[in-house]
Enzyme design. Structure first.
Site, PDB file in Angstrom:
ATOM      1  N   ARG A  98       0.946  -1.331   0.205  1.00 45.17           N
ATOM      2  CA  ARG A  98       0.010  -0.020  -0.076  1.00 45.17           C
ATOM      3  C   ARG A  98       0.816   1.041   0.020  1.00 45.17           C
ATOM      4  O   ARG A  98       0.500   2.423  -0.578  1.00 45.17           O
ATOM      5  CB  ARG A  98      -0.645   0.072   1.001  1.00 45.17           C
ATOM      6  CG  ARG A  98      -2.153   1.083   1.272  1.00 45.17           C
ATOM      7  CD  ARG A  98      -2.939   0.806   2.305  1.00 45.17           C
ATOM      8  NE  ARG A  98      -3.923   2.154   2.388  1.00 45.17           N
ATOM      9  CZ  ARG A  98      -4.032   2.877   3.337  1.00 45.17           C
ATOM     10  NH1 ARG A  98      -3.178   2.956   4.321  1.00 45.17           N
ATOM     11  NH2 ARG A  98      -4.975   3.589   3.403  1.00 45.17           N
ATOM     12  N   HIS A 102       0.452   4.173  -2.553  1.00 43.61           N
ATOM     13  CA  HIS A 102       0.371   5.691  -1.982  1.00 43.61           C
ATOM     14  C   HIS A 102       1.448   6.495  -2.400  1.00 43.61           C
ATOM     15  O   HIS A 102       1.127   7.796  -2.661  1.00 43.61           O
ATOM     16  CB  HIS A 102      -0.110   5.781  -0.968  1.00 43.61           C
ATOM     17  CG  HIS A 102      -1.527   5.262  -0.271  1.00 43.61           C
ATOM     18  ND1 HIS A 102      -2.361   5.865   0.363  1.00 43.61           N
ATOM     19  CD2 HIS A 102      -2.212   4.059  -0.988  1.00 43.61           C
ATOM     20  CE1 HIS A 102      -3.506   5.144   0.529  1.00 43.61           C
ATOM     21  NE2 HIS A 102      -3.300   4.170  -0.181  1.00 43.61           N
ATOM     22  N   ASP A 103       2.652   6.004  -2.688  1.00 40.35           N
ATOM     23  CA  ASP A 103       3.546   6.932  -3.084  1.00 40.35           C
ATOM     24  C   ASP A 103       3.716   7.455  -4.417  1.00 40.35           C
ATOM     25  O   ASP A 103       3.664   8.443  -5.152  1.00 40.35           O
ATOM     26  CB  ASP A 103       5.009   6.188  -2.877  1.00 40.35           C
ATOM     27  CG  ASP A 103       6.135   7.007  -3.080  1.00 40.35           C
ATOM     28  OD1 ASP A 103       6.208   8.264  -3.051  1.00 40.35           O
ATOM     29  OD2 ASP A 103       7.215   6.513  -3.743  1.00 40.35           O
ATOM     30  N   VAL A 106       1.033   9.794  -6.021  1.00 41.16           N
ATOM     31  CA  VAL A 106       1.000  11.322  -5.665  1.00 41.16           C
ATOM     32  C   VAL A 106       2.333  11.742  -5.911  1.00 41.16           C
ATOM     33  O   VAL A 106       3.244  11.299  -5.575  1.00 41.16           O
ATOM     34  CB  VAL A 106       0.619  11.497  -4.194  1.00 41.16           C
ATOM     35  CG1 VAL A 106       0.953  13.046  -3.725  1.00 41.16           C
ATOM     36  CG2 VAL A 106      -0.611  10.897  -3.963  1.00 41.16           C
ATOM     37  N   SER A 112       8.062  10.386  -1.963  1.00 42.87           N
ATOM     38  CA  SER A 112       7.504  11.588  -1.198  1.00 42.87           C
ATOM     39  C   SER A 112       6.623  11.250  -0.061  1.00 42.87           C
ATOM     40  O   SER A 112       6.238  11.966   0.699  1.00 42.87           O
ATOM     41  CB  SER A 112       6.600  12.576  -2.347  1.00 42.87           C
ATOM     42  OG  SER A 112       5.664  11.935  -2.886  1.00 42.87           O
ATOM     43  N   ASN A 132      -3.953   8.772   4.393  1.00 46.14           N
ATOM     44  CA  ASN A 132      -2.637   8.279   4.878  1.00 46.14           C
ATOM     45  C   ASN A 132      -2.754   8.442   6.524  1.00 46.14           C
ATOM     46  O   ASN A 132      -1.730   7.602   7.026  1.00 46.14           O
ATOM     47  CB  ASN A 132      -1.454   8.901   4.248  1.00 46.14           C
ATOM     48  CG  ASN A 132      -1.373   8.920   2.705  1.00 46.14           C
ATOM     49  OD1 ASN A 132      -1.958   7.651   2.114  1.00 46.14           O
ATOM     50  ND2 ASN A 132      -0.737   9.714   2.143  1.00 46.14           N
ATOM     51  N   HIS A 232      -6.453  -5.785  -2.279  1.00 47.51           N
ATOM     52  CA  HIS A 232      -7.253  -5.751  -1.454  1.00 47.51           C
ATOM     53  C   HIS A 232      -7.612  -7.262  -0.673  1.00 47.51           C
ATOM     54  O   HIS A 232      -8.572  -7.325   0.324  1.00 47.51           O
ATOM     55  CB  HIS A 232      -8.704  -5.267  -1.590  1.00 47.51           C
ATOM     56  CG  HIS A 232      -8.386  -3.624  -1.563  1.00 47.51           C
ATOM     57  ND1 HIS A 232      -9.448  -2.688  -2.002  1.00 47.51           N
ATOM     58  CD2 HIS A 232      -7.453  -2.737  -1.209  1.00 47.51           C
ATOM     59  CE1 HIS A 232      -8.835  -1.597  -2.014  1.00 47.51           C
ATOM     60  NE2 HIS A 232      -7.994  -1.468  -1.738  1.00 47.51           N
ATOM     61  N   ASP A 271      -9.906  -9.649   3.533  1.00 46.65           N
ATOM     62  CA  ASP A 271     -10.459 -10.989   2.736  1.00 46.65           C
ATOM     63  C   ASP A 271     -10.704 -11.897   4.020  1.00 46.65           C
ATOM     64  O   ASP A 271      -9.656 -12.095   4.834  1.00 46.65           O
ATOM     65  CB  ASP A 271      -9.488 -11.322   1.926  1.00 46.65           C
ATOM     66  CG  ASP A 271      -9.710 -12.716   1.477  1.00 46.65           C
ATOM     67  OD1 ASP A 271     -10.645 -13.355   1.757  1.00 46.65           O
ATOM     68  OD2 ASP A 271      -8.866 -13.126   0.551  1.00 46.65           O
ATOM     69  N   ASP A 279      -3.650 -13.449  -2.843  1.00 48.10           N
ATOM     70  CA  ASP A 279      -3.940 -14.465  -3.981  1.00 48.10           C
ATOM     71  C   ASP A 279      -5.301 -13.798  -4.480  1.00 48.10           C
ATOM     72  O   ASP A 279      -5.633 -12.712  -4.511  1.00 48.10           O
ATOM     73  CB  ASP A 279      -4.296 -15.762  -3.429  1.00 48.10           C
ATOM     74  CG  ASP A 279      -5.482 -15.699  -2.162  1.00 48.10           C
ATOM     75  OD1 ASP A 279      -6.008 -14.482  -2.107  1.00 48.10           O
ATOM     76  OD2 ASP A 279      -5.473 -16.630  -1.454  1.00 48.10           O
TER      77      ASP A 279
END
Length: 354
Positions: A98, A102-103, A106, A112, A132, A232, A271, A279
């Site tokens: 994640r 998220h890096d 943006v 950053s 975040n 996810h 999950d 998976d």
């Protein structure tokens, strides 16, 4: 102004929450549910509400084995740090994947997201943005790997590359070694980070159009979006992001989640079937209405259900697509020239060099 806006966003998230009145506005690109429309928080992020796709990221200047001669031990140091962390807590591995996402979404894949001290000396960095704040994990793994690399090869390996390699390695270990991402290196680190820019990240309340727009704005396809959403299948979700959806979920799962979500700030496995394994189970969960977020549930639509069912039913198909999509995402907005404006090799990942 940015600091005040960040504070307002966080306050709104706590005060409004998902239990806001019916018809409440969902804002900050699908991250906040507000009781009333706020034109500041509800402005669409640039290009997000359209499906006009930018050119696919080329990753020009990145190469496989970039550190083979520059710092031969670099990738192994990262791998060892990630394995130790994942063995102790698989959730940290999910956090590292994640963190990479998220890096890259943006300012591109420039590290950053790690900064709390920037070139502009602002404190409202990406780490303080609504997607975040108090939710990103894995910083300590990046810092440990960086310290070990600096001791061996000072001023050579970027934090941005460490984040990319860590996501690669976390994917490998969490998939029982079935996912092998060919992650090139050569990224430089950015020197700026601004909380408000995290509105480019697709949120858990996002509808299909907003999701496709967010990915298209980065040069990624709808299939990339479906493929990367499969992450996810690991990690945990905050109840506040889905506790209005119980009536739309499979009843047995909904009842279990209601019991676990006595407090909206509680976290549950994303999950419920294979929570610690990267998976294809996520895609069966989409079909069976056993996913948490609106942004997951909308993949069970006419536009995306073909990809979802293929990923659910074809052994190995999703893993190969995930490898390619992660490599492609790692090419978004990269800085690969040392004297390029705003680029450097940081000595410490959470602050810019002096």
């Amino acid at each position: 102004m940015a600091t005040k806006l960040a504070a307002l966003i966080v306050l709104a998230a706590f005060l409004a929450g998902p239990a806001a009145s019916e018809g409440a506005s969902i804002c900050f690109n699908g991250w906040l549910r507000l009781p009333t429309y706020d034109p500041v928080l509800c402005r669409p992020a640039p290009d997000v509400q359209t499906r006009q796709r930018r050119p696919a990221p080329s990753g020009s200047g990145l190469t496989s084995g970039y550190y083979n001669t520059r710092c031969p031990s670099a990738e192994k140091i990262v791998t060892d740090a990630v394995k130790k962390a994942v063995d102790a807590n698989p959730g940290i591995g999910a956090g590292l994947i994640r963190l990479f996402f998220h890096d890259c979404f943006v300012r591109g894949c420039d590290g950053s997201v790690l900064l709390n001290t920037t070139n502009s000396k602002n404190s409202d960095t990406e780490r303080e943005g609504p997607p975040n704040q108090n939710s990103l994990r894995g910083f300590e793994v990046i810092d440990e790997a960086k310290a070990a690399i600096e001791a061996t090869c000072p001023d050579t390996v970027s934090c941005a590359d460490i984040v990319a390699y860590a996501a690669r390695d976390a994917s490998y270990f969490l998939s029982d070694r079935k996912i092998n991402i060919q992650m090139p290196g050569g990224r430089y680190d950015g020197r700026e980070s601004i909380s408000n820019e995290t509105d480019q990240l697709p949120g858990p309340f996002s509808n299909l159009t907003a999701l496709q727009g967010s990915f298209a704005a980065k040069g990624l396809t709808s299939d990339d979006m479906v493929t990367l959403s499969g992450a996810h299948t690991i990690g945990r979700a905050r109840c506040s992001f889905f506790s209005t959806r119980f009536s739309e979920m499979e009843p047995t799962l909904a009842a279990k989640l209601r019991a676990q979500c006595s407090n909206d700030n509680n976290n549950v496995n994303q999950d419920d079937v294979t929570p610690d394994v990267l998976d294809k189970q996520y895609y069966q969960n989409v079909v069976d209405k056993k996913v948490m977020f609106t942004s997951d549930a909308v993949l069970n639509s006419t536009e995306t259900i073909t990809q979802v069912t293929e990923n659910a039913n074809m052994a190995g198909a999703w893993e190969r697509k995930f490898e390619k999509a992660m490599e492609t995402m790692g090419k978004i907005g990269v800085k690969t020239i040392g004297n390029q404006q705003g680029a450097e090799i940081r000595k410490v990942c959470w602050r810019v060099n002096n």
